[in-house]
Design a protein around this motif. Structure first.
Motif, PDB file in Angstrom:
ATOM      1  N   GLN A   1      42.182  27.188   8.474  1.00  0.00           N
ATOM      2  CA  GLN A   1      41.747  28.396   9.192  1.00  0.00           C
ATOM      3  C   GLN A   1      42.112  29.694   8.476  1.00  0.00           C
ATOM      4  OE1 GLN A   1      39.714  28.213  11.678  1.00  0.00           O
ATOM      5  NE2 GLN A   1      39.856  25.983  11.883  1.00  0.00           N
TER       6      GLN A   1
ATOM      7  N   ARG B   1      35.645  20.374  29.639  1.00  0.00           N
ATOM      8  CA  ARG B   1      35.679  18.924  29.858  1.00  0.00           C
ATOM      9  C   ARG B   1      36.869  18.430  30.695  1.00  0.00           C
ATOM     10  NH1 ARG B   1      39.238  15.822  26.817  1.00  0.00           N
ATOM     11  NH2 ARG B   1      40.188  16.836  25.006  1.00  0.00           N
TER      12      ARG B   1
ATOM     13  N   ARG C   1      45.512  25.418  26.408  1.00  0.00           N
ATOM     14  CA  ARG C   1      45.145  24.560  25.268  1.00  0.00           C
ATOM     15  C   ARG C   1      45.479  25.259  23.941  1.00  0.00           C
ATOM     16  NH1 ARG C   1      44.514  19.156  24.451  1.00  0.00           N
ATOM     17  NH2 ARG C   1      42.772  18.645  23.101  1.00  0.00           N
TER      18      ARG C   1
ATOM     19  N   SER D   1      39.298  32.628  16.283  1.00  0.00           N
ATOM     20  CA  SER D   1      38.133  32.028  16.952  1.00  0.00           C
ATOM     21  C   SER D   1      38.342  30.527  17.146  1.00  0.00           C
ATOM     22  CB  SER D   1      36.833  32.340  16.211  1.00  0.00           C
ATOM     23  OG  SER D   1      36.703  31.554  15.062  1.00  0.00           O
ATOM     24  N   TYR D   2      39.100  29.896  16.239  1.00  0.00           N
ATOM     25  CA  TYR D   2      39.419  28.470  16.408  1.00  0.00           C
ATOM     26  C   TYR D   2      40.192  28.255  17.715  1.00  0.00           C
ATOM     27  CZ  TYR D   2      41.638  23.935  15.578  1.00  0.00           C
ATOM     28  OH  TYR D   2      42.085  22.641  15.709  1.00  0.00           O
TER      29      TYR D   2
ATOM     30  N   ASP E   1      48.684  15.662  16.221  1.00  0.00           N
ATOM     31  CA  ASP E   1      47.330  15.110  16.381  1.00  0.00           C
ATOM     32  C   ASP E   1      46.991  14.067  15.318  1.00  0.00           C
ATOM     33  OD1 ASP E   1      46.311  16.089  18.744  1.00  0.00           O
ATOM     34  OD2 ASP E   1      45.321  17.832  17.843  1.00  0.00           O
TER      35      ASP E   1
ATOM     36  N   THR F   1      44.692  14.077  27.197  1.00  0.00           N
ATOM     37  CA  THR F   1      43.350  14.475  27.667  1.00  0.00           C
ATOM     38  C   THR F   1      42.269  13.471  27.290  1.00  0.00           C
ATOM     39  OG1 THR F   1      42.693  15.785  25.728  1.00  0.00           O
ATOM     40  CG2 THR F   1      43.999  16.912  27.425  1.00  0.00           C
ATOM     41  N   ALA F   2      42.664  12.279  26.868  1.00  0.00           N
ATOM     42  CA  ALA F   2      41.661  11.258  26.536  1.00  0.00           C
ATOM     43  C   ALA F   2      41.269  10.503  27.815  1.00  0.00           C
ATOM     44  CB  ALA F   2      42.209  10.315  25.475  1.00  0.00           C
ATOM     45  N   ASN F   3      40.672   9.358  27.650  1.00  0.00           N
ATOM     46  CA  ASN F   3      40.157   8.616  28.802  1.00  0.00           C
ATOM     47  C   ASN F   3      40.111   7.127  28.476  1.00  0.00           C
ATOM     48  OD1 ASN F   3      37.756   8.178  27.222  1.00  0.00           O
ATOM     49  ND2 ASN F   3      37.224  10.291  27.682  1.00  0.00           N
TER      50      ASN F   3
ATOM     51  N   TYR G   1      39.272  11.721  34.511  1.00  0.00           N
ATOM     52  CA  TYR G   1      38.206  10.897  33.927  1.00  0.00           C
ATOM     53  C   TYR G   1      38.005   9.572  34.660  1.00  0.00           C
ATOM     54  CZ  TYR G   1      37.693  14.045  29.912  1.00  0.00           C
ATOM     55  OH  TYR G   1      37.441  15.127  29.102  1.00  0.00           O
TER      56      TYR G   1
ATOM     57  N   TRP H   1      37.486   8.001  21.594  1.00  0.00           N
ATOM     58  CA  TRP H   1      38.492   8.952  21.079  1.00  0.00           C
ATOM     59  C   TRP H   1      39.341   8.382  19.932  1.00  0.00           C
ATOM     60  CZ3 TRP H   1      43.343   7.033  21.728  1.00  0.00           C
ATOM     61  CH2 TRP H   1      43.570   6.169  22.791  1.00  0.00           C
TER      62      TRP H   1
ATOM     63  N   HIS I   1      37.921  28.648  20.618  1.00  0.00           N
ATOM     64  CA  HIS I   1      36.991  27.520  20.726  1.00  0.00           C
ATOM     65  C   HIS I   1      37.678  26.299  21.335  1.00  0.00           C
ATOM     66  CE1 HIS I   1      33.608  24.914  19.811  1.00  0.00           C
ATOM     67  NE2 HIS I   1      34.472  24.042  19.342  1.00  0.00           N
ATOM     68  N   GLN I   2      38.891  26.025  20.872  1.00  0.00           N
ATOM     69  CA  GLN I   2      39.627  24.870  21.403  1.00  0.00           C
ATOM     70  C   GLN I   2      39.886  25.037  22.901  1.00  0.00           C
ATOM     71  OE1 GLN I   2      40.343  22.014  20.023  1.00  0.00           O
ATOM     72  NE2 GLN I   2      39.655  22.470  17.956  1.00  0.00           N
TER      73      GLN I   2
ATOM     74  N   LEU J   1      45.743  10.636  16.275  1.00  0.00           N
ATOM     75  CA  LEU J   1      44.339  10.418  16.637  1.00  0.00           C
ATOM     76  C   LEU J   1      43.424  10.485  15.413  1.00  0.00           C
ATOM     77  CD1 LEU J   1      44.484  12.845  19.665  1.00  0.00           C
ATOM     78  CD2 LEU J   1      43.886  10.425  19.871  1.00  0.00           C
ATOM     79  N   ILE J   2      43.937  11.051  14.343  1.00  0.00           N
ATOM     80  CA  ILE J   2      43.087  11.356  13.181  1.00  0.00           C
ATOM     81  C   ILE J   2      43.323  10.399  12.012  1.00  0.00           C
ATOM     82  CG2 ILE J   2      42.575  13.164  11.455  1.00  0.00           C
ATOM     83  CD1 ILE J   2      43.255  15.221  13.725  1.00  0.00           C
TER      84      ILE J   2
HETATM   85  C1  ACO Z   1      34.386  13.432  27.359  1.00  0.00           C
HETATM   86  C2  ACO Z   1      35.145  13.799  26.175  1.00  0.00           C
HETATM   87  O1  ACO Z   1      34.880  14.717  25.449  1.00  0.00           O
HETATM   88  S1  ACO Z   1      36.435  12.829  25.863  1.00  0.00           S
HETATM   89  C3  ACO Z   1      37.623  13.625  25.073  1.00  0.00           C
HETATM   90  C4  ACO Z   1      37.641  13.704  23.596  1.00  0.00           C
HETATM   91  N1  ACO Z   1      39.006  14.072  23.299  1.00  0.00           N
HETATM   92  C5  ACO Z   1      39.978  13.216  23.531  1.00  0.00           C
HETATM   93  O2  ACO Z   1      39.790  12.101  23.886  1.00  0.00           O
HETATM   94  C6  ACO Z   1      41.358  13.688  23.321  1.00  0.00           C
HETATM   95  C7  ACO Z   1      41.850  13.298  22.008  1.00  0.00           C
HETATM   96  N2  ACO Z   1      41.155  14.033  20.970  1.00  0.00           N
HETATM   97  C8  ACO Z   1      41.575  15.230  20.507  1.00  0.00           C
HETATM   98  O3  ACO Z   1      42.542  15.792  20.970  1.00  0.00           O
HETATM   99  C9  ACO Z   1      40.774  15.866  19.399  1.00  0.00           C
HETATM  100  O4  ACO Z   1      39.431  15.521  19.562  1.00  0.00           O
HETATM  101  C10 ACO Z   1      41.245  15.484  17.967  1.00  0.00           C
HETATM  102  C11 ACO Z   1      42.710  15.819  17.813  1.00  0.00           C
HETATM  103  C12 ACO Z   1      41.066  14.011  17.716  1.00  0.00           C
HETATM  104  C13 ACO Z   1      40.403  16.232  16.960  1.00  0.00           C
HETATM  105  O5  ACO Z   1      40.401  17.603  17.251  1.00  0.00           O
HETATM  106  P1  ACO Z   1      39.104  18.495  16.994  1.00  0.00           P
HETATM  107  O6  ACO Z   1      39.210  19.706  17.827  1.00  0.00           O
HETATM  108  O7  ACO Z   1      37.863  17.694  17.168  1.00  0.00           O
HETATM  109  O8  ACO Z   1      39.191  18.803  15.462  1.00  0.00           O
HETATM  110  P2  ACO Z   1      39.403  20.146  14.683  1.00  0.00           P
HETATM  111  O9  ACO Z   1      40.751  20.709  14.893  1.00  0.00           O
HETATM  112  O10 ACO Z   1      38.993  19.859  13.278  1.00  0.00           O
HETATM  113  O11 ACO Z   1      38.386  21.172  15.330  1.00  0.00           O
HETATM  114  C14 ACO Z   1      37.009  20.987  15.221  1.00  0.00           C
HETATM  115  C15 ACO Z   1      36.298  21.854  16.229  1.00  0.00           C
HETATM  116  O12 ACO Z   1      36.708  23.213  16.085  1.00  0.00           O
HETATM  117  C16 ACO Z   1      35.572  24.003  15.668  1.00  0.00           C
HETATM  118  N3  ACO Z   1      36.079  24.990  14.741  1.00  0.00           N
HETATM  119  C17 ACO Z   1      36.727  24.775  13.557  1.00  0.00           C
HETATM  120  N4  ACO Z   1      37.063  25.960  13.020  1.00  0.00           N
HETATM  121  C18 ACO Z   1      36.660  26.913  13.877  1.00  0.00           C
HETATM  122  C19 ACO Z   1      36.743  28.342  13.878  1.00  0.00           C
HETATM  123  N5  ACO Z   1      37.339  28.982  12.890  1.00  0.00           N
HETATM  124  N6  ACO Z   1      36.219  29.006  14.920  1.00  0.00           N
HETATM  125  C20 ACO Z   1      35.613  28.343  15.957  1.00  0.00           C
HETATM  126  N7  ACO Z   1      35.510  27.004  16.002  1.00  0.00           N
HETATM  127  C21 ACO Z   1      36.031  26.305  14.984  1.00  0.00           C
HETATM  128  C22 ACO Z   1      34.618  23.008  15.032  1.00  0.00           C
HETATM  129  O13 ACO Z   1      33.296  23.489  15.025  1.00  0.00           O
HETATM  130  C23 ACO Z   1      34.804  21.831  15.968  1.00  0.00           C
HETATM  131  O14 ACO Z   1      34.154  22.115  17.168  1.00  0.00           O
HETATM  132  P3  ACO Z   1      33.582  20.936  18.120  1.00  0.00           P
HETATM  133  O15 ACO Z   1      34.692  20.004  18.402  1.00  0.00           O
HETATM  134  O16 ACO Z   1      33.110  21.683  19.334  1.00  0.00           O
HETATM  135  O17 ACO Z   1      32.477  20.293  17.349  1.00  0.00           O
END
Ligand code: ACO
Ligand code: HSE
Length: 312
Positions: free
Chosen positions: A193, A219, A176, A207-208, A293, A44-46, A80, A52, A211-212, A296-297
């Motif tokens: 979590q 997007r 997702r 909720s996580y 993941d 899902t990147a670009n 994208y 990213w 949210h994901q 990416l991290i």
């Molecule tokens: C246009 C674009 O956006 S481009 C695309 C960006 N993504 C990519 O390119 C794909 C590759 N990247 C990824 O897959 C991811 O970004 C990763 C793997 C690098 C990191 O994953 P993330 O989801 O950012 O990290 P993580 O698992 O720590 O989750 C953080 C998010 O969950 C939220 N969160 C964490 N715990 C909770 C919870 N208990 N309840 C609700 N939300 C929560 C955080 O607030 C944060 O939200 P946000 O991303 O909206 O700010």
């Protein structure tokens, strides 16, 4: 972001894709005296790899833009930027189709060889396919959290996600959420979590997951998600090449393969297999809380190994 109009393209499954346009980014100036690094992105990147893969590409970073020209193209099927004329039915796209487009773009950019080709997960699949298709063109190869043939386990996860997509409008949220279970693992969820207070509902992990799901829905397109997951299922380096082992043995690039100890989707055994069948390959395993993941991290750990193995 730049665009290159390729025109018509016949896919591996013999489908005509019309008016194909390839979206790509270039970091650092494209100049004949500069060596080229090509990044292949994952699901899902670009093409904006600086975004990213943060703190990895740029001045004074691991992929140094003063020294190298760094190219990343958005993959066929993604939403994208790379596009083709809409069809009644979604075409079946393969990793080899994605690589053919990369090859066309490299020709258009007049790139004579790639100093380093790198990618993780679906990006790693493209790298391996390309290194087999054009062994002399790829000098160094780095793949992480990927495999030589997609596993039954991976296909099962993808099918579960496609079943979620079929449920309609918010099906991509559920898709997702399912995917997150494979991208992370028990320890990740426990560490990040777990609820401290006593309660009967509204748990953090729940909720996580929601949210994901919502974040991806906002997007990404469900059509792209479907096509890319089918492309991942089709990944098989040995298709038409006698065997996976035989295909890997055709790679001549100096190769670094990294596995992540907590990756339950692409377990380390898969990277061990890749490294074991490429003539000039080294295997490294990094530890991460983040499972798949982690590719990416864990930028710092990855950078250290890249610098150790390749004189970047
Ligand atoms: C246009 C674009 O956006 S481009 C695309 C960006 N993504 C990519 O390119 C794909 C590759 N990247 C990824 O897959 C991811 O970004 C990763 C793997 C690098 C990191 O994953 P993330 O989801 O950012 O990290 P993580 O698992 O720590 O989750 C953080 C998010 O969950 C939220 N969160 C964490 N715990 C909770 C919870 N208990 N309840 C609700 N939300 C929560 C955080 O607030 C944060 O939200 P946000 O991303 O909206 O700010
Ligand atoms: N989190 C990554 C995992 C795919 O390997 C993505 O969304 O692209």
């Amino acid at each position: 972001m730049y665009k290159f109009s390729l025109g018509n393209f016949i896919s591996e499954s013999n489908q005509l894709l019309e008016n194909v346009e390839i979206a790509y980014h270039i970091f650092g100036e494209l100049a004949p005296e500069k060596k080229v690094i090509w990044v292949c992105h994952a699901l899902t990147a670009n093409s904006d790899a600086q975004d990213w893969w943060p703190n990895f590409i740029g001045e004074n970073l691991t992929l140094e833009t003063e020294k190298y020209t760094i190219v990343c193209a958005n993959i066929l099927g993604s939403c994208y930027g790379t596009s083709f004329q809409k069809q009644e039915k979604l075409p079946l796209i393969t990793i080899r189709d994605m690589v053919k487009l990369h090859q066309e773009l490299a020709k258009f950019l007049q790139i004579s060889e790639i100093e380093l080709l790198l990618g993780g997960s679906l990006g790693g699949m493209q790298c391996l396919e390309w290194a087999i298709a054009e062994p002399d063109f790829i000098k160094k190869l780095f793949v992480i959290a990927t495999n030589a043939k997609h596993s039954a386990w991976g296909i099962a996860f993808n099918e579960a996600q496609r079943m979620a997509l079929e449920l309609g409008k918010n099906g991509i949220d559920a898709a997702r959420a399912i995917a997150m279970l494979s991208y992370r693992n028990y320890a990740t969820f426990e560490a990040t979590q777990t609820d401290e207070e006593e309660k009967l509902e509204n748990y953090k992990a729940a909720s996580y997951q929601r949210h994901q799901g919502e974040k991806l829905r906002k997007r990404f397109s469900k059509e792209s998600y479907f096509m890319l997951s089918k492309a991942m299922d089709s990944h098989h380096l040995g298709r038409g090449r006698n065997s996976v082992e035989n295909a890997l043995s055709q790679i001549t690039a100096e190769t670094l393969v990294i596995g992540i100890d907590s990756d339950i989707l692409f377990p380390v055994s898969e990277q061990k297999f890749i490294a074991g069948h490429i003539k000039n390959a080294k295997l490294e395993v990094i530890s991460s809380l983040y499972g798949h993941d982690g590719f990416l991290i864990e930028t710092e750990k990855i950078s250290t190994l890249l610098k150790k193995h390749f004189n970047l």
